[in-house]
Write an enzyme that holds these catalytic residues in place. Structure first.
Site, PDB file in Angstrom:
ATOM      1  NE  ARG A  23      15.214 -10.510  71.235  1.00 55.90           N
ATOM      2  CZ  ARG A  23      16.478 -10.336  71.604  1.00 55.90           C
ATOM      3  NH1 ARG A  23      17.068  -9.172  71.436  1.00 55.90           N
ATOM      4  NH2 ARG A  23      17.159 -11.323  72.167  1.00 55.90           N
ATOM      5  CD  GLN A  47      36.954 -21.904  46.788  1.00 59.29           C
ATOM      6  OE1 GLN A  47      38.140 -21.982  46.496  1.00 59.29           O
ATOM      7  NE2 GLN A  47      35.998 -22.380  46.024  1.00 59.29           N
ATOM      8  NE  ARG A  59      23.409 -26.982  42.430  1.00 55.00           N
ATOM      9  CZ  ARG A  59      23.651 -26.254  41.349  1.00 55.00           C
ATOM     10  NH1 ARG A  59      24.695 -26.526  40.593  1.00 55.00           N
ATOM     11  NH2 ARG A  59      22.847 -25.268  41.008  1.00 55.00           N
ATOM     12  CG  HIS A  62      30.474 -32.568  42.327  1.00 57.13           C
ATOM     13  ND1 HIS A  62      29.617 -31.513  42.511  1.00 57.13           N
ATOM     14  CD2 HIS A  62      30.110 -33.139  41.157  1.00 57.13           C
ATOM     15  CE1 HIS A  62      28.772 -31.442  41.491  1.00 57.13           C
ATOM     16  NE2 HIS A  62      29.049 -32.429  40.657  1.00 57.13           N
ATOM     17  CE  LYS A  72      33.204 -30.343  48.160  1.00 58.12           C
ATOM     18  NZ  LYS A  72      32.363 -30.842  47.058  1.00 58.12           N
ATOM     19  CG  HIS A 119      29.079 -33.092  49.127  1.00 61.18           C
ATOM     20  ND1 HIS A 119      28.781 -31.917  48.469  1.00 61.18           N
ATOM     21  CD2 HIS A 119      28.223 -33.178  50.163  1.00 61.18           C
ATOM     22  CE1 HIS A 119      27.785 -31.314  49.103  1.00 61.18           C
ATOM     23  NE2 HIS A 119      27.432 -32.058  50.122  1.00 61.18           N
ATOM     24  CE1 TYR A 132      31.238 -26.317  47.832  1.00 55.09           C
ATOM     25  CE2 TYR A 132      28.967 -25.590  47.701  1.00 55.09           C
ATOM     26  CZ  TYR A 132      30.157 -25.934  47.081  1.00 55.09           C
ATOM     27  OH  TYR A 132      30.248 -25.900  45.717  1.00 55.09           O
ATOM     28  CG  ASP A 170      26.706 -33.452  38.432  1.00 54.88           C
ATOM     29  OD1 ASP A 170      27.948 -33.486  38.483  1.00 54.88           O
ATOM     30  OD2 ASP A 170      26.021 -32.686  39.133  1.00 54.88           O
TER      31      ASP A 170
END
Length: 184
Positions: A23, A47, A59, A62, A72, A119, A132, A170
């Site tokens: 399933r 958050q 990305r 950071h 994170k 990251h 995240y 970036d």
């Protein structure tokens, strides 16, 4: 839930127990008590964030400085990414080193990146939904970054046969040697 340390032991691959049959599947994507037990930490998450990106989007890298440093816990719910954590804890035996993990919707793996690490990720699939959890709220005054292609860090980003899609922000991040980092 199982947490396996990487070559930088504070960064861990977290694998939930997945129950599947014809399933489909079910798993607890997060349980605070199970996370704390598996990782040996006592972080609380405040958050949740969700990003969607297309193939070749890169990305990062950071991070947030104290007093708003963020840990994170990241995962992919659609698609695939190559996820990277860089130790930016000045004085750490692994300062400037990186670890990476491929995260996919099929593996259900998560990557725990504690405070003190930059990251970033690049999308490997046609698109990816990336979720995240963070241990502190976004605080623009503490927001920092590193150049994704810093030769001192020397991350061998996967070759997708295309140019990376990066934000202006970036592209303009400092090199590690010029960046504000954590003190240990």
């Amino acid at each position: 839930m199982k947490a396996t340390p990487t070559a930088i032991p504070d960064v861990m691959v977290v694998e939930p127990k997945v129950f599947g049959d014809a399933r489909g599947f079910f798993y607890e994507s997060f349980n605070q008590q199970a996370f704390n037990t598996a990782t040996g930490t006592d972080y609380q998450f405040v958050q949740d964030n969700h990003s969607r990106s297309s193939k070749g989007v890169l990305r990062g890298l950071h991070y947030q400085l104290p007093p708003h440093a963020q840990g994170k816990l990241v995962r992919v719910v659609r698609g695939a990414v190559w996820d990277v954590a860089v130790d930016i804890r000045q004085g750490s035996s692994t300062f400037g080193r990186w670890v990476a993990e491929e995260l996919t919707e099929y593996s259900h793996k998560q990557f725990w990146i504690p405070p003190g690490f930059a990251h970033g990720f690049v999308v490997l699939s046609e698109s990816a939904d990336f979720l995240y959890k963070t241990t502190d709220y976004y605080a623009p005054q503490s927001d920092r970054g590193l150049r994704w292609n810093d030769p001192q860090i020397a991350i061998p980003w996967p070759d997708l046969g295309m140019e990376w899609l990066l934000s202006d922000k970036d592209c303009q991040q400092p090199l590690l040697q010029d960046a504000e980092v954590f003190s240990v």
